[in-house]
Motif scaffolding. Structure first.
Motif, PDB file in Angstrom:
ATOM      1  N   ILE A 204      10.313  12.594  21.174  1.00  0.00           N
ATOM      2  CA  ILE A 204       8.940  12.137  21.021  1.00  0.00           C
ATOM      3  C   ILE A 204       8.206  12.856  19.880  1.00  0.00           C
ATOM      4  O   ILE A 204       7.422  12.254  19.169  1.00  0.00           O
ATOM      5  CB  ILE A 204       8.190  12.259  22.376  1.00  0.00           C
ATOM      6  N   GLY A 205       8.522  14.120  19.676  1.00  0.00           N
ATOM      7  CA  GLY A 205       7.824  14.859  18.635  1.00  0.00           C
ATOM      8  C   GLY A 205       8.209  14.428  17.231  1.00  0.00           C
ATOM      9  O   GLY A 205       7.507  14.730  16.262  1.00  0.00           O
ATOM     10  N   THR A 206       9.341  13.691  17.114  1.00  0.00           N
ATOM     11  CA  THR A 206       9.847  13.382  15.776  1.00  0.00           C
ATOM     12  C   THR A 206       9.223  12.128  15.175  1.00  0.00           C
ATOM     13  O   THR A 206       9.368  11.870  14.000  1.00  0.00           O
ATOM     14  CB  THR A 206      11.378  13.178  15.823  1.00  0.00           C
TER      15      THR A 206
ATOM     16  N   ILE B  32      23.089  -0.332  26.160  1.00  0.00           N
ATOM     17  CA  ILE B  32      22.163  -0.580  25.053  1.00  0.00           C
ATOM     18  C   ILE B  32      21.845   0.745  24.352  1.00  0.00           C
ATOM     19  O   ILE B  32      21.383   1.700  24.985  1.00  0.00           O
ATOM     20  CB  ILE B  32      20.868  -1.244  25.582  1.00  0.00           C
ATOM     21  N   ASP B  33      22.087   0.783  23.022  1.00  0.00           N
ATOM     22  CA  ASP B  33      21.863   2.026  22.272  1.00  0.00           C
ATOM     23  C   ASP B  33      20.405   2.220  21.865  1.00  0.00           C
ATOM     24  O   ASP B  33      19.929   3.345  21.747  1.00  0.00           O
ATOM     25  CB  ASP B  33      22.723   2.029  21.000  1.00  0.00           C
ATOM     26  N   ASP B  60      14.847   8.740  24.976  1.00  0.00           N
ATOM     27  CA  ASP B  60      15.338   9.154  23.650  1.00  0.00           C
ATOM     28  C   ASP B  60      16.145   8.051  22.959  1.00  0.00           C
ATOM     29  O   ASP B  60      16.671   8.246  21.866  1.00  0.00           O
ATOM     30  CB  ASP B  60      16.170  10.437  23.761  1.00  0.00           C
ATOM     31  N   ALA B  61      16.261   6.895  23.616  1.00  0.00           N
ATOM     32  CA  ALA B  61      16.892   5.736  22.980  1.00  0.00           C
ATOM     33  C   ALA B  61      15.881   4.586  22.889  1.00  0.00           C
ATOM     34  O   ALA B  61      16.249   3.443  22.627  1.00  0.00           O
ATOM     35  CB  ALA B  61      18.121   5.309  23.775  1.00  0.00           C
ATOM     36  N   GLY B 121      15.822   4.159  10.234  1.00  0.00           N
ATOM     37  CA  GLY B 121      17.176   4.552  10.649  1.00  0.00           C
ATOM     38  C   GLY B 121      17.308   4.634  12.158  1.00  0.00           C
ATOM     39  O   GLY B 121      18.246   5.220  12.695  1.00  0.00           O
ATOM     40  N   ILE B 122      16.358   4.031  12.862  1.00  0.00           N
ATOM     41  CA  ILE B 122      16.446   3.948  14.326  1.00  0.00           C
ATOM     42  C   ILE B 122      17.545   2.951  14.680  1.00  0.00           C
ATOM     43  O   ILE B 122      18.352   3.170  15.573  1.00  0.00           O
ATOM     44  CB  ILE B 122      15.078   3.519  14.914  1.00  0.00           C
TER      45      ILE B 122
END
Lengths: 208, 475
Positions: A204-206, B32-33, B60-61, B121-122
């Motif tokens: 989240i911080g990024t 799912i990435d 985080d994804a 780049g996600i």
């Protein structure tokens, strides 16, 4: 989600191809944060004039079709946007079953997630069912998911195919998520495969 | 994962590498990435999590943006439309509560989800990517399996990081040869949709192949994959190659250093094997594609700009004839008229289809030294804050502003008119977006889909016209 077992109802004929999800529910009505309340704006552009009055020639403004629970159309129903507001709008209007020769993939999928049964049938059969639907209020179709048949007003039955997994979910009114969460161990083990080490994490911080 | 020695397609390989489990009837639990989230199709999904006491499995994804509802004009004031404001505030509350990374409106990187994902780049090659938006197919340009999902599936992915699906069929669309001057990725895609129709790809994932596709830059490949959904396909794909790797390298969320090199090795291995089976194959000759425009209310209603509008008497099927007549009436066109020369009221250059820096450059090349025609409203809506910034660094904003264009902030804007950018009834628009459905850009609005260069040509001449005639003058 409500179960779908058997439905005996009025069907509305819409002999049109490529009815897109923008027609089913225009974008300006997507600002809701709820799933309900969209029925009054289903097919808004065809249903109402600029002053908000009903257009009498539109099928869902006519008796008995304003009470329709089945919709019959031509090819590629639900093309375009992925908006689940389209099946929500149909459901809120009262539609529980949609019949067409073909459907757009995302719409087809979204129907099942909301207890609406989409049925693929050849165009000639859709034409026959539209003929039945035009016979008025006493002419109801019965959709029997258990037996996978549609019963016409003359008693004739028409068989249809449905994916067994989706049929089961509809008949039982089951929640997909609960089912998948029962596979948590397999999902966790997949996440730890060494071949997936290259997939970066986003924290989240990024995000700036 | 099934072990097989038979040749596989790019789609087969990505699919196989993401199957967590195959259920009895063939339905797969597919991992799912990347899950991209926006304000319109997510509120009911987060509410569903809350009601059932579930969490987001992989924050985080997951990445959230605001794009559909946001104003593209002055952002110093609060958002005027209360429902739009509520939807945005609801997203902000949800990302805070569930710990989801988020690009807010004030972020310099805010923009359309399908521009931001690749740009940051996600979205990376070889990934599975979903978003509650049908144009998620855009990300397939990177060689990732990317598709739109409904809100129930958004909730399913938030809770489980998987979706339930059966494999799609494989389709390959090959475009061989070199396109002529003035012909862009948008024209290629309109030509493909014109050929196979809006249901031509139903049930399939399309892999775009051939020399004309390999020659496209990443922005062009994104335009192509973006409109895969307009051909009815579940997703579009282009095999990752050196063009892809050069694009990805150094982007904020892409792997770095040795990890990047290892990832490239994996991505190279994904290309379809020789002899892999495609259920459907279509081939187009690049030389035959000309600048294209839509005349009707379905993306398959495509014409070469040199063509004339069809008539309901051209077809035998009465339902199809009625549909052509309805489209003609809605669009205010006469059967048989030449499409070129039709006057326009509005020009919209933007949307997840055509709002990247390369698109703006192509439009600027046509506009430079010219002025927007009298009575035409012309707007440029960059796809992201970073695109806008980069365009300004090249002086493109000045080209457009000097010519009389509006230079706006990033968002979905007039592609679907959820924010105040809408057509009024009867207005005719040359638009670089993806859908010309009735009422799509505003109730009663008339949309002609085309490339950024063609839209720019319409802006400066006030009419739909062949961009090659303008480019010829300046060469």
């Amino acid at each position: 989600m409500d179960k779908f077992t058997e439905l005996t109802a009025i069907a509305a004929p819409m002999p049109t191809e490529n009815i897109d999800t923008d027609q089913i529910i225009p974008a300006r009505f997507l600002k809701t944060i709820q799933r309900t309340g969209l029925g009054k704006n289903a097919f808004a552009a065809q249903r109402y004039d600029a002053d908000g009055n009903e257009k009498p020639d539109f099928v869902l403004n006519q008796e008995p079709y304003r009470h329709a629970e089945i919709l019959i159309t031509y090819d590629n129903l639900g093309c375009g946007s992925s908006r689940e507001h389209a099946p929500w709008a149909l459901l809120d209007f009262g539609i529980r079953c949609v019949i067409a020769p073909s459907f757009a993939d995302i719409f087809f999928n979204n129907c099942f997630k909301n207890g609406i049964l989409p049925i693929r049938l050849p165009r000639e059969i859709c034409d026959e069912l539209m003929g039945d639907a035009r016979q008025g209020a006493n002419s109801r179709l019965t959709v029997d998911l258990e037996r996978q048949v549609i019963v016409r007003p003359n008693g004739e039955t028409i068989a249809f195919d449905v994916d067994p997994f989706r049929r089961h979910m509809l008949l039982e009114g089951l929640d997909d998520i609960g089912q998948t969460m029962a596979h948590d161990a397999e999902i966790t083990s997949f996440e730890h495969r060494p071949s997936r080490a290259w997939v970066p994490s986003i924290t989240i911080g990024t995000v700036k | 994962m099934p072990v097989t020695n038979s040749p596989r397609t790019l789609f087969d390989k990505i699919w196989d590498d993401h199957v967590v489990e195959r259920l009895e009837d063939g339905t797969c639990i597919l991992y799912i990435d990347r899950h991209l989230v926006h304000e319109v199709t997510s509120p009911q999904a987060f509410e569903g999590l809350r009601l059932s006491g579930r969490r987001v499995r992989r924050p985080d994804a997951t990445v959230a943006v605001v794009d559909h509802n946001v104003p593209t004009s002055d952002r110093s004031k609060p958002i005027e439309e209360p429902e739009s404001r509520l939807q945005i505030e609801t997203l902000e509350k949800n990302v805070a509560e569930f710990g989801v990374p988020y690009f807010p409106l004030r972020s310099a990187s805010q923009g359309i989800v399908h521009v931001v994902g690749p740009e940051q780049g996600i979205s990376l090659p070889g990934m599975t990517i979903v978003c509650g938006d049908s144009h998620t197919s855009t990300h397939g340009a990177l060689g990732s399996l990317a598709f739109g999902i409904g809100t129930s599936e958004v909730e399913h992915v938030l809770a489980t990081q998987t979706i339930l699906q059966k494999p799609a069929k494989n389709m390959r669309v090959s475009v061989e040869g070199k396109v002529g001057p003035g012909v862009t990725a948008k024209d290629i895609m309109l030509a493909i949709i014109g050929r196979i129709g809006t249901a031509g790809g139903t049930g399939h994932v399309i892999e775009f192949a051939g020399s004309a596709i390999r020659d496209l830059d990443m922005a062009g490949r994104m335009t192509l994959c973006n409109m895969s959904i307009e051909a009815g396909a579940r997703a579009g794909l282009v095999a990752p190659d050196e063009t892809t790797f050069t694009y990805v390298k150094g982007r904020p969320f892409a792997p770095k250093g040795e990890a990047f090199e290892q990832a490239c090795d994996y991505w190279r291995s994904l290309a379809s094997d020789d002899g892999a089976y495609f259920d459907t194959e279509v081939t187009l000759a690049a030389e035959e594609i000309v600048p294209s425009i839509t005349w009707g209310t379905s993306p398959q209603d495509v014409l070469p700009i040199t063509g004339s509008v069809p008539s309901s008497s051209d077809v035998a099927d009465p339902a199809r004839a009625a549909q052509i007549q309805r489209a003609l009436d809605y669009m205010g066109l006469e059967a048989g008229q030449m499409i070129a020369g039709t006057p326009v009221d509005v020009v919209f250059i933007g949307s997840c289809t055509n709002s990247r820096l390369e698109d703006l450059r192509a439009a600027a090349d046509v506009v430079r030294g010219r002025h927007v025609a009298e009575g035409v409203r012309a707007m440029i809506v960059p796809g992201s804050g970073l695109v806008k910034h980069a365009a300004e660094a090249e002086g493109l904003d000045k080209v457009f502003l000097d010519a009389g264009f509006e230079w706006r902030e990033a968002g979905c804007s007039m592609c679907l008119g959820m924010n105040p950018d809408r057509l009024t009834p009867g207005q005719r628009c040359a638009s670089t977006s993806n859908r010309n459905f009735e009422g799509r850009q505003g109730p009663g609005g008339r949309t002609h889909l085309c490339s950024p260069a063609m839209a720019a040509a319409a802006a400066v001449t006030g009419r739909l016209c062949d961009v090659r005639e303008l480019v010829k003058e300046t060469v």
